[in-house]
Design a protein around this motif. Structure first.
Motif, PDB file in Angstrom:
ATOM      1  N   UNK A   1      -0.202   2.697  -7.919  1.00  0.00           N
ATOM      2  CA  UNK A   1       0.281   2.099  -9.168  1.00  0.00           C
ATOM      3  C   UNK A   1       1.794   1.898  -9.239  1.00  0.00           C
ATOM      4  N   UNK A   2       2.637   2.774  -8.685  1.00  0.00           N
ATOM      5  CA  UNK A   2       4.071   2.458  -8.712  1.00  0.00           C
ATOM      6  C   UNK A   2       4.393   1.196  -7.915  1.00  0.00           C
ATOM      7  N   UNK A   3       3.704   1.001  -6.794  1.00  0.00           N
ATOM      8  CA  UNK A   3       3.914  -0.211  -5.995  1.00  0.00           C
ATOM      9  C   UNK A   3       3.432  -1.442  -6.759  1.00  0.00           C
ATOM     10  N   UNK A   4       2.344  -1.287  -7.505  1.00  0.00           N
ATOM     11  CA  UNK A   4       1.806  -2.395  -8.292  1.00  0.00           C
ATOM     12  C   UNK A   4       2.783  -2.767  -9.414  1.00  0.00           C
ATOM     13  N   UNK A   5       3.379  -1.769 -10.053  1.00  0.00           N
ATOM     14  CA  UNK A   5       4.358  -2.039 -11.118  1.00  0.00           C
ATOM     15  C   UNK A   5       5.546  -2.820 -10.568  1.00  0.00           C
ATOM     16  N   UNK A   6       6.038  -2.412  -9.407  1.00  0.00           N
ATOM     17  CA  UNK A   6       7.151  -3.135  -8.772  1.00  0.00           C
ATOM     18  C   UNK A   6       6.734  -4.535  -8.356  1.00  0.00           C
TER      19      UNK A   6
ATOM     20  N   UNK B   1      -6.537  -0.003  -0.658  1.00  0.00           N
ATOM     21  CA  UNK B   1      -7.003  -0.313  -2.017  1.00  0.00           C
ATOM     22  C   UNK B   1      -6.229  -1.487  -2.595  1.00  0.00           C
ATOM     23  N   UNK B   2      -4.912  -1.505  -2.369  1.00  0.00           N
ATOM     24  CA  UNK B   2      -4.097  -2.620  -2.859  1.00  0.00           C
ATOM     25  C   UNK B   2      -4.463  -3.914  -2.139  1.00  0.00           C
ATOM     26  N   UNK B   3      -4.663  -3.845  -0.836  1.00  0.00           N
ATOM     27  CA  UNK B   3      -5.020  -5.048  -0.085  1.00  0.00           C
ATOM     28  C   UNK B   3      -6.339  -5.619  -0.580  1.00  0.00           C
ATOM     29  N   UNK B   4      -7.299  -4.746  -0.878  1.00  0.00           N
ATOM     30  CA  UNK B   4      -8.587  -5.215  -1.381  1.00  0.00           C
ATOM     31  C   UNK B   4      -8.445  -5.881  -2.748  1.00  0.00           C
ATOM     32  N   UNK B   5      -7.635  -5.281  -3.629  1.00  0.00           N
ATOM     33  CA  UNK B   5      -7.478  -5.827  -4.978  1.00  0.00           C
ATOM     34  C   UNK B   5      -6.682  -7.122  -5.010  1.00  0.00           C
TER      35      UNK B   5
ATOM     36  N   UNK C   1      -2.811 -10.286 -11.624  1.00  0.00           N
ATOM     37  CA  UNK C   1      -3.658  -9.259 -11.001  1.00  0.00           C
ATOM     38  C   UNK C   1      -3.001  -7.889 -11.079  1.00  0.00           C
ATOM     39  N   UNK C   2      -1.688  -7.838 -10.898  1.00  0.00           N
ATOM     40  CA  UNK C   2      -0.977  -6.565 -10.982  1.00  0.00           C
ATOM     41  C   UNK C   2      -1.064  -5.992 -12.397  1.00  0.00           C
ATOM     42  N   UNK C   3      -0.889  -6.837 -13.398  1.00  0.00           N
ATOM     43  CA  UNK C   3      -0.984  -6.386 -14.795  1.00  0.00           C
ATOM     44  C   UNK C   3      -2.401  -5.885 -15.073  1.00  0.00           C
TER      45      UNK C   3
ATOM     46  N   UNK D   1       9.003   0.119 -13.041  1.00  0.00           N
ATOM     47  CA  UNK D   1       9.080  -1.328 -13.255  1.00  0.00           C
ATOM     48  C   UNK D   1      10.475  -1.742 -13.720  1.00  0.00           C
ATOM     49  N   UNK D   2      11.053  -0.980 -14.632  1.00  0.00           N
ATOM     50  CA  UNK D   2      12.394  -1.281 -15.138  1.00  0.00           C
ATOM     51  C   UNK D   2      13.415  -1.245 -14.006  1.00  0.00           C
ATOM     52  N   UNK D   3      13.319  -0.248 -13.156  1.00  0.00           N
ATOM     53  CA  UNK D   3      14.256  -0.141 -12.031  1.00  0.00           C
ATOM     54  C   UNK D   3      14.071  -1.290 -11.048  1.00  0.00           C
ATOM     55  N   UNK D   4      12.836  -1.712 -10.847  1.00  0.00           N
ATOM     56  CA  UNK D   4      12.599  -2.862  -9.970  1.00  0.00           C
ATOM     57  C   UNK D   4      13.251  -4.106 -10.566  1.00  0.00           C
TER      58      UNK D   4
END
Length: 168
Positions: free
Chosen positions: A18-23, A80-84, A96-98, A127-130
């Motif tokens: 999830x942190x990678x998804x937020x970024x 899991x991220x690659x599949x999604x 998709x990330x949201x 997300x804010x830092x990204x």
């Protein structure tokens, strides 16, 4: 304390990712070239390192950061991220990330109710830092803005998906 044992392996992979998804949502909102992409990507890694070293950090965020040192966990999260996100075009990536963050939010509410709010606030921080990591627009880093309108709107979408309100 809620941790890895409270989740199935697939659920834990989603939480860890999830942190990678937020970024990724921020990056997809307003791609800013190679240098900006690197800065935004690295901001997530720095957030993991900081939470790992912070004694007062959210216990679940700390568990995620600790578990990211395990190669098997990183592989599961990546798969899991690659599949999604398989087959997603850049125009679909943010949506998709949201949606994934919305799903993780529900998962946290059901499996980690005591740590969910703090973990979601931490994801907002990631997300804010990204968003703040790279300068958008301008030329060679000059004359741009720190957070673009598209990134600001995406931060609001992320907060909403995480059930954290809409103040950016």
């Amino acid at each position: 304390m809620t941790g890895k044992a409270n989740f199935t392996p697939d659920e834990w992979a989603r939480v860890v990712g999830s942190p990678m998804v937020a970024s990724m949502a921020i990056t997809a909102a307003d791609p800013s070239g190679l240098w900006g992409l690197l800065k935004e990507s690295m901001s997530g890694g720095w957030a993991l390192l900081e939470v790992k070293q912070d004694a007062g950090a959210n216990p679940l965020a700390k568990a995620v950061a600790e578990d990211m040192t395990n190669a098997d966990v990183r592989t599961s999260a990546r798969e899991a991220m690659q599949a999604r996100f398989k087959g997603a075009q850049l125009s679909d990536l943010k949506a998709r990330a949201i949606d994934e963050l919305r799903g993780v939010s529900s998962l946290l509410d059901s499996k980690a109710p005591d740590e969910a709010a703090g973990f979601k606030r931490w994801l907002q921080t990631v997300a804010q830092r990204a968003a703040e990591a790279g300068t958008e627009g301008g030329f060679l880093g000059f004359g741009g803005v720190v957070v673009s309108d598209a990134e600001r709107a995406t931060l609001v979408e992320i907060m909403t998906a995480l059930g954290q309100g809409t103040t950016a």
